[in-house]
Design a protein around this motif. Structure first.
Motif, PDB file in Angstrom:
ATOM      1  N   TYR A  26       7.760 -22.107   4.544  1.00 45.15           N
ATOM      2  CA  TYR A  26       6.917 -20.890   5.072  1.00 45.15           C
ATOM      3  C   TYR A  26       5.978 -21.186   6.306  1.00 45.15           C
ATOM      4  O   TYR A  26       5.375 -22.487   6.440  1.00 45.15           O
ATOM      5  CB  TYR A  26       6.148 -20.369   4.010  1.00 45.15           C
ATOM      6  N   TRP A  27       5.908 -20.382   6.995  1.00 48.16           N
ATOM      7  CA  TRP A  27       4.811 -20.476   8.435  1.00 48.16           C
ATOM      8  C   TRP A  27       4.037 -19.012   8.184  1.00 48.16           C
ATOM      9  O   TRP A  27       4.242 -18.003   8.314  1.00 48.16           O
ATOM     10  CB  TRP A  27       5.771 -20.296   9.531  1.00 48.16           C
ATOM     11  N   TYR A  28       2.714 -19.637   7.973  1.00 49.05           N
ATOM     12  CA  TYR A  28       1.590 -18.570   7.757  1.00 49.05           C
ATOM     13  C   TYR A  28       0.791 -18.499   9.127  1.00 49.05           C
ATOM     14  O   TYR A  28       0.535 -19.445   9.695  1.00 49.05           O
ATOM     15  CB  TYR A  28       0.689 -19.047   6.757  1.00 49.05           C
ATOM     16  N   VAL A  29       0.756 -17.231   9.523  1.00 45.66           N
ATOM     17  CA  VAL A  29       0.062 -17.095  10.830  1.00 45.66           C
ATOM     18  C   VAL A  29      -1.042 -16.039  10.672  1.00 45.66           C
ATOM     19  O   VAL A  29      -0.843 -15.035  10.054  1.00 45.66           O
ATOM     20  CB  VAL A  29       1.110 -16.371  11.758  1.00 45.66           C
ATOM     21  N   ALA A  30      -2.222 -16.325  11.460  1.00 42.84           N
ATOM     22  CA  ALA A  30      -3.294 -15.367  11.375  1.00 42.84           C
ATOM     23  C   ALA A  30      -3.194 -14.916  12.885  1.00 42.84           C
ATOM     24  O   ALA A  30      -3.534 -15.447  13.874  1.00 42.84           O
ATOM     25  CB  ALA A  30      -4.723 -16.190  11.121  1.00 42.84           C
ATOM     26  N   LEU A  31      -2.821 -13.595  13.146  1.00 45.53           N
ATOM     27  CA  LEU A  31      -2.598 -12.971  14.266  1.00 45.53           C
ATOM     28  C   LEU A  31      -3.860 -11.920  14.560  1.00 45.53           C
ATOM     29  O   LEU A  31      -4.308 -11.176  13.999  1.00 45.53           O
ATOM     30  CB  LEU A  31      -1.513 -12.303  14.385  1.00 45.53           C
ATOM     31  N   HIS A  32      -4.444 -12.192  15.802  1.00 51.00           N
ATOM     32  CA  HIS A  32      -5.283 -11.168  16.465  1.00 51.00           C
ATOM     33  C   HIS A  32      -4.588 -10.204  17.227  1.00 51.00           C
ATOM     34  O   HIS A  32      -4.139 -10.601  18.453  1.00 51.00           O
ATOM     35  CB  HIS A  32      -6.510 -11.890  17.309  1.00 51.00           C
ATOM     36  N   LYS A  33      -4.259  -9.042  16.620  1.00 47.47           N
ATOM     37  CA  LYS A  33      -3.544  -8.217  17.087  1.00 47.47           C
ATOM     38  C   LYS A  33      -4.268  -7.202  18.179  1.00 47.47           C
ATOM     39  O   LYS A  33      -5.198  -6.645  17.673  1.00 47.47           O
ATOM     40  CB  LYS A  33      -2.853  -7.006  16.301  1.00 47.47           C
ATOM     41  N   THR A  34      -3.631  -6.881  19.275  1.00 46.35           N
ATOM     42  CA  THR A  34      -4.516  -6.167  20.585  1.00 46.35           C
ATOM     43  C   THR A  34      -3.608  -5.170  20.972  1.00 46.35           C
ATOM     44  O   THR A  34      -4.038  -4.206  21.844  1.00 46.35           O
ATOM     45  CB  THR A  34      -5.063  -7.097  21.504  1.00 46.35           C
ATOM     46  N   ARG A  35      -2.252  -5.042  20.636  1.00 50.24           N
ATOM     47  CA  ARG A  35      -1.377  -4.105  21.189  1.00 50.24           C
ATOM     48  C   ARG A  35      -0.143  -3.887  20.196  1.00 50.24           C
ATOM     49  O   ARG A  35       0.059  -4.601  19.318  1.00 50.24           O
ATOM     50  CB  ARG A  35      -0.702  -4.748  22.531  1.00 50.24           C
ATOM     51  N   PRO A  36       0.052  -2.742  20.618  1.00 50.60           N
ATOM     52  CA  PRO A  36       1.552  -2.194  19.392  1.00 50.60           C
ATOM     53  C   PRO A  36       2.819  -2.993  19.882  1.00 50.60           C
ATOM     54  O   PRO A  36       2.912  -3.541  20.650  1.00 50.60           O
ATOM     55  CB  PRO A  36       1.750  -0.784  20.042  1.00 50.60           C
ATOM     56  N   GLY A  37       3.414  -3.619  18.774  1.00 51.93           N
ATOM     57  CA  GLY A  37       4.503  -4.342  18.895  1.00 51.93           C
ATOM     58  C   GLY A  37       4.391  -5.831  18.692  1.00 51.93           C
ATOM     59  O   GLY A  37       5.272  -6.598  18.952  1.00 51.93           O
ATOM     60  N   GLN A  38       3.030  -5.999  19.035  1.00 53.76           N
ATOM     61  CA  GLN A  38       2.916  -7.508  19.210  1.00 53.76           C
ATOM     62  C   GLN A  38       3.242  -8.483  18.021  1.00 53.76           C
ATOM     63  O   GLN A  38       3.852  -9.535  18.231  1.00 53.76           O
ATOM     64  CB  GLN A  38       1.320  -7.769  19.095  1.00 53.76           C
ATOM     65  N   ALA A  39       3.363  -7.967  16.715  1.00 53.99           N
ATOM     66  CA  ALA A  39       3.830  -8.763  15.341  1.00 53.99           C
ATOM     67  C   ALA A  39       5.164  -8.761  15.591  1.00 53.99           C
ATOM     68  O   ALA A  39       5.981 -10.072  15.535  1.00 53.99           O
ATOM     69  CB  ALA A  39       3.396  -8.138  14.010  1.00 53.99           C
ATOM     70  N   GLN A  40       5.889  -7.841  16.123  1.00 52.18           N
ATOM     71  CA  GLN A  40       7.509  -7.655  16.019  1.00 52.18           C
ATOM     72  C   GLN A  40       7.664  -8.620  17.426  1.00 52.18           C
ATOM     73  O   GLN A  40       8.935  -9.479  17.290  1.00 52.18           O
ATOM     74  CB  GLN A  40       7.991  -6.356  16.444  1.00 52.18           C
ATOM     75  N   ALA A  41       7.003  -8.863  18.363  1.00 53.38           N
ATOM     76  CA  ALA A  41       7.567  -9.483  19.377  1.00 53.38           C
ATOM     77  C   ALA A  41       7.202 -10.882  19.054  1.00 53.38           C
ATOM     78  O   ALA A  41       8.118 -11.879  19.522  1.00 53.38           O
ATOM     79  CB  ALA A  41       6.552  -9.326  20.667  1.00 53.38           C
ATOM     80  N   LEU A  42       6.267 -11.369  18.249  1.00 51.84           N
ATOM     81  CA  LEU A  42       6.028 -12.616  17.883  1.00 51.84           C
ATOM     82  C   LEU A  42       7.148 -13.082  16.914  1.00 51.84           C
ATOM     83  O   LEU A  42       7.771 -14.353  16.879  1.00 51.84           O
ATOM     84  CB  LEU A  42       4.677 -12.864  17.030  1.00 51.84           C
ATOM     85  N   ALA A  43       7.545 -12.220  15.769  1.00 51.64           N
ATOM     86  CA  ALA A  43       8.556 -12.607  15.050  1.00 51.64           C
ATOM     87  C   ALA A  43      10.015 -12.682  15.766  1.00 51.64           C
ATOM     88  O   ALA A  43      10.793 -13.913  15.693  1.00 51.64           O
ATOM     89  CB  ALA A  43       8.898 -11.354  14.237  1.00 51.64           C
ATOM     90  N   GLU A  44      10.390 -12.126  16.875  1.00 46.54           N
ATOM     91  CA  GLU A  44      11.449 -12.263  17.501  1.00 46.54           C
ATOM     92  C   GLU A  44      11.426 -13.713  18.421  1.00 46.54           C
ATOM     93  O   GLU A  44      12.527 -14.369  18.433  1.00 46.54           O
ATOM     94  CB  GLU A  44      11.931 -11.157  18.385  1.00 46.54           C
ATOM     95  N   ALA A  45      10.283 -13.801  19.112  1.00 44.12           N
ATOM     96  CA  ALA A  45      10.328 -15.185  19.756  1.00 44.12           C
ATOM     97  C   ALA A  45      10.238 -16.218  18.824  1.00 44.12           C
ATOM     98  O   ALA A  45      10.884 -17.291  19.219  1.00 44.12           O
ATOM     99  CB  ALA A  45       9.032 -15.056  20.483  1.00 44.12           C
TER     100      ALA A  45
END
Length: 637
Positions: free
Chosen positions: A520-539
């Motif tokens: 498992y990889w746990y991530v705390a994300l400071h989200k500032t823009r739409p689609g940011q989490a999806q982009a992180l997942a794909e990268a």
């Protein structure tokens, strides 16, 4: 006012019927807890606004004692909190040595012998005698009506009603037993619905659309009637629990009946003073009144809820209190809800144990099930099964989704019979080892709890089933067929074996991250823009480090990635599985991404996203400074 909880002969109740003196009630249970060292008294003055919450929250999270606050500012009545704040105290409250005994008790009752001649019939006598304890017992009077206030005497501010959390819309009654009757059928209901104080004799009534109280109110509206309501505070702890239990729609089975069965004696009830409703004769307080279905609904909330997030303001009916009755020396009962674990986790576990035999009657392959505190009841259900055919995990999970309030479940994980469903770490290790993203995961839709802030619609959202059982050849496909053709025997290989820890990459907005040994990889994300989490997942899925990871959990910036419970609590609250849980290909075969970030309007999420519940630093400092004055053990500070 300091209260002396002493045995019956020393209390001014000599005029109550002798048959009621030995009925279990809240004060007799408090005396029992004190004798066992499970209750402490606090005589130092405390504030009902936030201070009691901060004290009680610390105690419940560290397994501390129940507390009797004898001196609550602005109220003549003491306050009792945390009586079922541990697994052991909850079992004691329900009259069993361990919560697992509840399942045995119910299994004993429903396992009636249907054959065997006279011997078989006689074998049922003891069980039928148990069932005879189900109907409540009518008494002419009881301690709950020793004092009666009506008219201008009614003033809810005299009760030590808590304002629990900083953003709450006001004080809330948190442990009410709300009694109504179906205007058409006469069927009685007792449920627990929070009540926000809106005036000296008015509260909100948090009847959600699927609640029985809502159905009763709608029938009253069609008939042009006001709906009579009584609210009991206190009584037998078994009845307090029963008000929270998801009872099946069985004729004659209501909350009074459940409490009677658990206690082994018929529950004492009496008529209300101003309403034609049965009320618990041994309650501490009774609020009597009505809800007018023709009246405009009032704005209720916000409220720091059992999800650990605030539920935002909404419209709900008003309850008008026309009379208050009480004991001569009553104790106000309260609880708090918020970030898990809280007291309600043990009530949920009691319901698990109580209804396990019924679930097994319908789905006999079920070995056990559990709703972990991180899932705040409906968000996560783990079920173990005795598996004998392919697809059985999905059969069981979808069967559970059709059983009563289990319809609100968001994520169901199915594991093999040998897995302990209450071992949180073991369950998720089974998921990485035996569930391939996409192949062994299934999303669907259905009703969800209206308190779910992340769902695609109000009360409607996605669901996820994870099959973490050992796979049969038919469930694996070509790889399994090839093994059979080659004459290979033995168990199939796990679908994923974590590799050595990788150097985790840095991505935009990632404030903290942690890789676990089991993939498992746990991530705390400071989200500032739409689609940011999806982009992180794909990268991340395209990064070499992904070969050591099977699940990517993207949480918000307030999440402690070092605490798996905090991560999963955030994720499970913040996902709609159909929208936010996706399988992605990686160099090691597949990654399941969980987007538990805050959803933005630009992403099509039109509702307001609620904040997590947090106490103010000022109150935390005040409680720290006064801890020695409360007289509470330092280890719970």
């Amino acid at each position: 006012m300091a209260l002396s909880i002493t045995p019956g002969p020393d209390r001014p109740n000599s005029d109550r019927p002798s048959s009621d003196r030995h009925s279990p009630d809240l004060q007799s249970f408090a005396r029992l807890l004190e004798e066992r060292g499970e209750l402490v008294r606090v005589s130092f003055p405390v504030d009902r606004e936030l201070e009691i919450t901060e004290i009680a929250d610390r105690l419940v999270k560290k397994g501390g004692p129940a507390v009797l606050f004898e001196n609550v500012k602005g109220s003549p009545f003491p306050l009792l909190i945390g009586v079922m704040g541990t697994r052991e105290r909850t079992a004691l409250a329900l009259g069993v040595s361990d919560l697992d005994d509840l399942a045995k008790k119910v299994r004993h009752l429903i396992d009636l012998k249907g054959s065997g001649g006279l011997g078989g019939l006689l074998g049922n006598v003891g069980k039928l005698r148990d069932a005879m304890n189900l109907p409540p017992r009518r008494v002419r009077s009881g301690p709950a009506q020793e004092v009666v206030w009506t008219g201008d005497e009614v003033d809810l501010s005299k009760l030590p009603i808590l304002k629990c959390w900083p953003l709450d819309g006001g004080p809330f009654v948190t442990l009410p037993l709300v009694i109504t009757r179906d205007p058409e059928t006469g069927e009685r209901n007792l449920g627990m619905y929070r009540m926000q104080v809106m005036g000296r004799n008015v509260t909100g009534m948090h009847w959600q659309r699927h609640k029985t109280g809502t159905r009763h109110l709608e029938k009253a509206r069609r008939l042009g009637q006001k709906l009579e309501v009584a609210v009991a505070l206190g009584g037998d702890p078994a009845l307090i629990y029963a008000a929270t239990a998801p009872l099946p729609p069985i004729p004659g089975l209501d909350e009074f009946a459940l409490a009677g069965y658990l206690r082994g004696q018929r529950y004492p009830v009496m008529k209300g003073v101003t309403v034609d409703l049965d009320v618990p004769a041994n309650a501490e307080f009774i609020l009597e009144g009505y809800v007018d279905p023709q009246e405009d609904w009032a704005v209720e909330g916000p409220f720091g809820d059992h999800t650990g997030f605030y539920t935002l303001p909404d419209l709900y009916p008003r309850f008008h209190v026309t009379a208050m009755t009480m004991r001569r020396d009553p104790v106000y009962p309260a609880t708090i809800v918020g970030r898990p674990p809280m007291e309600d986790a043990y009530l949920i576990e009691a319901s698990e144990r109580l209804f396990l035999p019924a679930a097994q009657m319908i789905l006999p392959e079920i070995v056990d099930y559990h709703m972990p505190p991180a899932g705040v009841a409906h968000n996560l259900v783990v079920v173990s099964i005795k598996k004998t055919f392919p697809g059985q995990a999905y059969k069981v999970a979808q069967g559970l989704l059709g059983l009563g309030q289990m319809m609100f479940a968001k994520v169901i994980v199915v594991v093999d019979e040998a897995v302990k469903v209450n071992d949180f770490g073991a369950v998720w290790r089974e998921v990485t080892a035996k569930a391939a993203p996409g192949r062994d995961t299934l999303t669907t839709r259905g009703p969800v709890d209206v308190l779910d802030h992340s769902s695609r619609g109000w009360g409607y959202g996605g669901k996820l089933i994870i099959d973490a059982t050992t796979k049969l050849p038919e469930e694996i496909g070509s790889a399994a067929s090839s093994r059979e053709e080659q004459g290979q025997e033995g168990p199939l290989e796990p679908v994923f074996v974590p590799h050595a820890a990788a150097d985790l990459p840095g991505f935009e907005g990632v404030l903290a991250q942690r890789q676990t040994p089991d993939g498992y990889w746990y991530v705390a994300l400071h989200k500032t823009r739409p689609g940011q989490a999806q982009a992180l997942a794909e990268a991340f899925a395209a990064h070499p480090a992904a070969r050591s990871i099977r699940h990517l959990l993207i949480a918000d910036e307030q999440t402690d990635v070092a605490d798996a419970q905090d991560v999963w609590w955030t994720i499970l609250n913040n996902i709609d599985p159909e929208r936010d849980v996706r399988p992605l290909p990686t160099v090691s075969g597949g990654l399941l991404t969980w987007d538990g970030s805050r959803k933005l309007p630009e992403e099509g999420f039109v509702r307001e996203w609620p904040p997590k519940i947090e106490m103010t630093p000022e109150v935390q400092r005040r409680v720290d400074a006064r801890w020695h004055l409360y007289g509470l053990p330092e280890r719970y500070r």
